[in-house]
Scaffold this active site. Structure first.
Site, short mmCIF file in Angstrom:
data_model
loop_
_atom_site.label_atom_id
_atom_site.label_comp_id
_atom_site.label_asym_id
_atom_site.label_seq_id
_atom_site.Cartn_x
_atom_site.Cartn_y
_atom_site.Cartn_z
N LYS A 1 0.84 -1.21 0.00
CA LYS A 1 0.00 0.00 0.00
C LYS A 1 0.87 1.25 0.00
CE LYS A 1 -1.69 1.82 4.03
NZ LYS A 1 -1.40 3.25 4.17
N ASN A 2 1.91 1.25 0.84
CA ASN A 2 2.70 2.46 1.02
C ASN A 2 3.70 2.70 -0.09
OD1 ASN A 2 1.21 3.01 3.25
ND2 ASN A 2 2.72 2.25 4.73
N ARG B 1 -4.19 10.04 3.84
CA ARG B 1 -2.99 10.84 4.08
C ARG B 1 -2.08 10.81 2.87
NH1 ARG B 1 0.01 13.62 7.59
NH2 ARG B 1 2.26 13.29 7.66
N CYS C 1 -5.43 8.24 8.99
CA CYS C 1 -5.61 7.74 10.34
C CYS C 1 -5.23 8.79 11.40
CB CYS C 1 -4.73 6.49 10.57
SG CYS C 1 -5.33 5.06 9.68
N ARG D 1 0.07 14.94 12.64
CA ARG D 1 0.86 14.36 11.53
C ARG D 1 1.24 15.52 10.61
NH1 ARG D 1 -1.79 9.01 9.33
NH2 ARG D 1 0.38 8.47 8.86
N PRO D 2 2.22 16.32 11.04
CA PRO D 2 2.59 17.51 10.26
C PRO D 2 3.24 17.15 8.92
CG PRO D 2 4.17 17.12 12.01
CD PRO D 2 3.05 16.13 12.22
N ILE D 3 3.32 18.14 8.05
CA ILE D 3 4.04 17.95 6.78
C ILE D 3 5.09 19.05 6.62
CG2 ILE D 3 2.18 16.71 5.59
CD1 ILE D 3 1.46 19.38 4.20
N ASP D 4 5.56 19.59 7.74
CA ASP D 4 6.53 20.69 7.69
C ASP D 4 7.81 20.32 6.94
OD1 ASP D 4 6.76 19.01 10.11
OD2 ASP D 4 8.56 20.17 10.46
N GLN D 5 8.26 19.07 7.04
CA GLN D 5 9.49 18.66 6.35
C GLN D 5 9.28 18.58 4.83
OE1 GLN D 5 12.52 18.27 8.08
NE2 GLN D 5 11.17 19.29 9.55
N ASP E 1 4.02 0.49 12.04
CA ASP E 1 2.77 -0.07 11.50
C ASP E 1 2.51 -1.49 11.97
OD1 ASP E 1 3.07 1.55 8.23
OD2 ASP E 1 2.57 2.30 10.22
N ARG F 1 -8.96 -0.02 4.09
CA ARG F 1 -8.05 0.96 3.47
C ARG F 1 -6.71 0.31 3.13
NH1 ARG F 1 -7.09 5.82 7.01
NH2 ARG F 1 -5.57 6.07 5.33
C1 EPZ Z 1 3.93 6.80 6.24
O1 EPZ Z 1 3.25 7.87 6.89
C2 EPZ Z 1 2.89 5.71 6.13
N1 EPZ Z 1 1.76 6.20 5.35
C3 EPZ Z 1 2.42 5.29 7.50
O2 EPZ Z 1 1.62 4.12 7.31
C4 EPZ Z 1 3.61 4.87 8.36
O3 EPZ Z 1 3.15 4.65 9.68
C5 EPZ Z 1 4.66 6.00 8.38
O4 EPZ Z 1 5.02 6.34 7.03
C6 EPZ Z 1 5.94 5.58 9.11
O5 EPZ Z 1 6.47 4.44 8.50
C7 EPZ Z 1 1.87 6.22 4.00
O6 EPZ Z 1 2.89 5.85 3.45
C8 EPZ Z 1 0.67 6.72 3.26
P1 EPZ Z 1 6.35 9.85 8.31
P2 EPZ Z 1 3.92 9.32 6.93
O7 EPZ Z 1 6.37 11.08 7.50
O8 EPZ Z 1 4.65 9.56 5.67
C9 EPZ Z 1 6.83 13.11 11.74
C10 EPZ Z 1 -0.11 2.67 7.67
O9 EPZ Z 1 -0.49 2.13 8.71
N2 EPZ Z 1 6.82 14.08 10.63
O10 EPZ Z 1 7.43 8.83 8.12
O11 EPZ Z 1 2.90 10.28 7.36
C11 EPZ Z 1 5.47 12.44 11.88
O12 EPZ Z 1 4.63 13.19 12.71
C12 EPZ Z 1 0.23 4.14 7.69
O13 EPZ Z 1 0.06 2.09 6.56
C13 EPZ Z 1 7.09 15.42 10.90
O14 EPZ Z 1 7.31 15.81 12.04
O15 EPZ Z 1 4.95 9.10 8.11
C14 EPZ Z 1 5.83 11.11 12.50
O16 EPZ Z 1 5.92 11.26 13.90
C15 EPZ Z 1 -0.04 4.78 9.04
N3 EPZ Z 1 7.08 16.31 9.86
C16 EPZ Z 1 7.22 10.80 11.94
O17 EPZ Z 1 7.71 12.04 11.42
C17 EPZ Z 1 6.85 15.92 8.57
O18 EPZ Z 1 6.87 16.78 7.66
C18 EPZ Z 1 7.21 9.79 10.79
O19 EPZ Z 1 6.25 10.24 9.86
C19 EPZ Z 1 6.58 14.55 8.32
C20 EPZ Z 1 6.58 13.65 9.36
#
Ligand code: EPZ
Length: 425
Positions: free
Chosen positions: A22-23, A93, A117, A122-126, A310, A402
């Site tokens: 999925k991811n 997301r 979820c 779940r910020p996107i600042d990065q 996950d 999902r």
């Molecule tokens: C992806 O989410 C997956 N979703 C998630 O899978 C998975 O849990 C996660 O990666 C971690 O492996 C998809 O691929 C659609 P991150 P993502 O950016 O990209 C923080 C599932 O169950 N962060 O790696 O949102 C964030 O808050 C789903 O299949 C920032 O601070 O995860 C988190 O604490 C749930 N700023 C950490 O980083 C940012 O700009 C990791 O988030 C981005 C993230």
């Protein structure tokens, strides 16, 4: 709305085949927007999130042809819009990948902030910091992100980016945006998940020049155009595979899981062996068996190759059957223990304190009515129901749909008593 009705106490035996990741599928479908020609993609999981993403591409004007249940052909040549509104993106997301794809294709994007979820903030600042480094003006207002290249030609400009947080989404989104940027982009402190590598491989098959995916430094040399792809096959879903591995262990059964890449499961496999679960590995299969007691263990979730966040809800259910006290620390998301309230209603002995949960076992779980709080929490409740005494009804299974392709059929094929029924609640 549907619900699952599960009669517990069945031992799972047999074999099942894992679907595509999925991811990986969500960003790869978005990446097809970058191609000047059709892309045919196979081993796509037939799940709600992918269907939602394909619906978005269709509404944007792409031609999407489903060649079979798990193979699609996307031709986005005719797409001219760089905008995805809230009604389109609110369900998932992964819709944030449209930002990177729009910027790579058009040099501009207007995308509503994503849904998905509820796992804490779940910020996107990065993501946005990286886009700005590539020469993009970002305005966040009215629940959407408006992004536009400073360069009047719409071209982004390569740069060095250091991610403050290891982020799967930001790593992938920046690859999408940078693959047609002028010059070289170096992204440091990257996520190393297998699906990050899969997206890079897909982009390279379109003519991109991406090196280093799977390590913490990715180098991208921009190219002027990306072409279509004759056939690309998505990697197996490591989280789906892990979910069924734990279901086999939890029910005292024996399952062979096929079409997987054992290397992607290493952190889970090692933890299961530490918990006295039997593991046998082949080139593209793993056999799981549990004919004895389960040992307690400590788990901390970390970015790959650490133990995946996950899989945190699923391993917690298994630890509720372990002899002794186990500790689970959530090292990635802000909060991901919502499901434990439902598990406690089934009889589990779990205490949650912030990012840590203590689980004491073994505790016999009893069937009751529960509600899936999110995708992986819902999967954990399915595992709990499979081993509980009596019947369990799981409501809100749309969360589970999902991310799991045909979970009812796959579990029935290895002996589970599970049915999907309409939920008139
Ligand atoms: C992806 O989410 C997956 N979703 C998630 O899978 C998975 O849990 C996660 O990666 C971690 O492996 C998809 O691929 C659609 P991150 P993502 O950016 O990209 C923080 C599932 O169950 N962060 O790696 O949102 C964030 O808050 C789903 O299949 C920032 O601070 O995860 C988190 O604490 C749930 N700023 C950490 O980083 C940012 O700009 C990791 O988030 C981005 C993230």
């Amino acid at each position: 709305m549907c619900k699952f009705v599960i009669s517990g106490g069945q031992t799972l035996r047999g074999e099942l085949t894992v679907s595509g990741s999925k991811n990986a599928a969500l960003p790869i479908v978005s990446a097809a927007l970058l191609a000047e020609g059709p892309c045919t993609i196979e081993n796509i999981p037939n799940i709600a999130d992918v269907q939602s993403m394909l619906d978005i591409l269709k509404k944007l004007g792409a031609n999407v042809e489903e060649l079979d249940r798990n193979t699609i052909r996307i031709d986005a040549t005719q797409v001219t819009s760089h905008e995805a509104t809230f009604d389109l993106v609110s369900k998932l997301r992964g819709s944030y990948y449209l930002m990177g794809a729009f910027l790579g294709r058009f040099g501009q994007a207007v995308v509503a902030l994503p849904g998905g979820c509820k796992l804490g903030t779940r910020p996107i600042d990065q993501h946005l910091k990286g886009f700005q480094a590539l020469g993009v003006d970002i305005v966040e207002a009215y629940g959407k992100v408006t992004a536009k290249a400073y360069d009047a030609s719409g071209i982004l400009h390569g740069n060095n980016i250091y991610l403050d947080v290891v982020s799967v989404g930001a790593t992938i989104n920046l690859m999408l945006a940078a693959c047609k940027a002028a010059g070289q982009t170096v992204i440091e402190n990257c996520a190393r998940e297998p699906h990050v590598v899969d997206v890079a491989n897909f982009l390279n098959s379109m003519g991109a020049k991406i090196r280093g995916a799977g390590t913490d430094i990715i180098k991208i040399t921009g190219v002027p155009k990306l072409h279509g792809v004759e056939m690309y096959s998505i990697i197996p879903d490591q989280i789906e595979a892990g979910t069924y591995m734990i279901a086999a262990a939890a029910t005292g059964g024996e399952i062979t899981i096929k079409n997987i890449i054992p290397r992607h499961q290493e952190s889970l496999t090692a933890k299961l062996q530490e918990m006295s679960i039997g593991i046998e590995e082949g080139e593209d299969w793993i056999r799981i068996y549990n004919n004895g007691s389960v040992s307690a263990a400590h788990v901390k979730t970390l970015p790959y190759p650490g133990f995946p966040t996950d899989m945190q809800p699923q391993i917690t259910v298994l630890l509720s059957q372990a002899d002794g006290t186990s500790k689970i620390v959530e090292g990635v998301t802000d909060f991901r223990f919502q499901y434990t309230e439902e598990l406690k209603r089934m009889g589990a002995d779990i205490t949650v304190n912030g990012k840590m949960a203590m689980v004491s076992g073994p505790k016999n779980l009893k069937g009751t009515i529960v509600r899936a709080p999110d995708l992986r929490g819902g999967a954990a409740l399915v595992i709990a129901a499979l081993m509980a005494e009596g019947d369990t009804v799981i409501q809100d299974v749309q969360f589970i749909d999902r991310g799991y392709d045909n979970i009812v059929g796959k579990l029935q094929s290895v002996g589970a008593k599970i049915v999907r029924v309409e939920d008139d609640n």
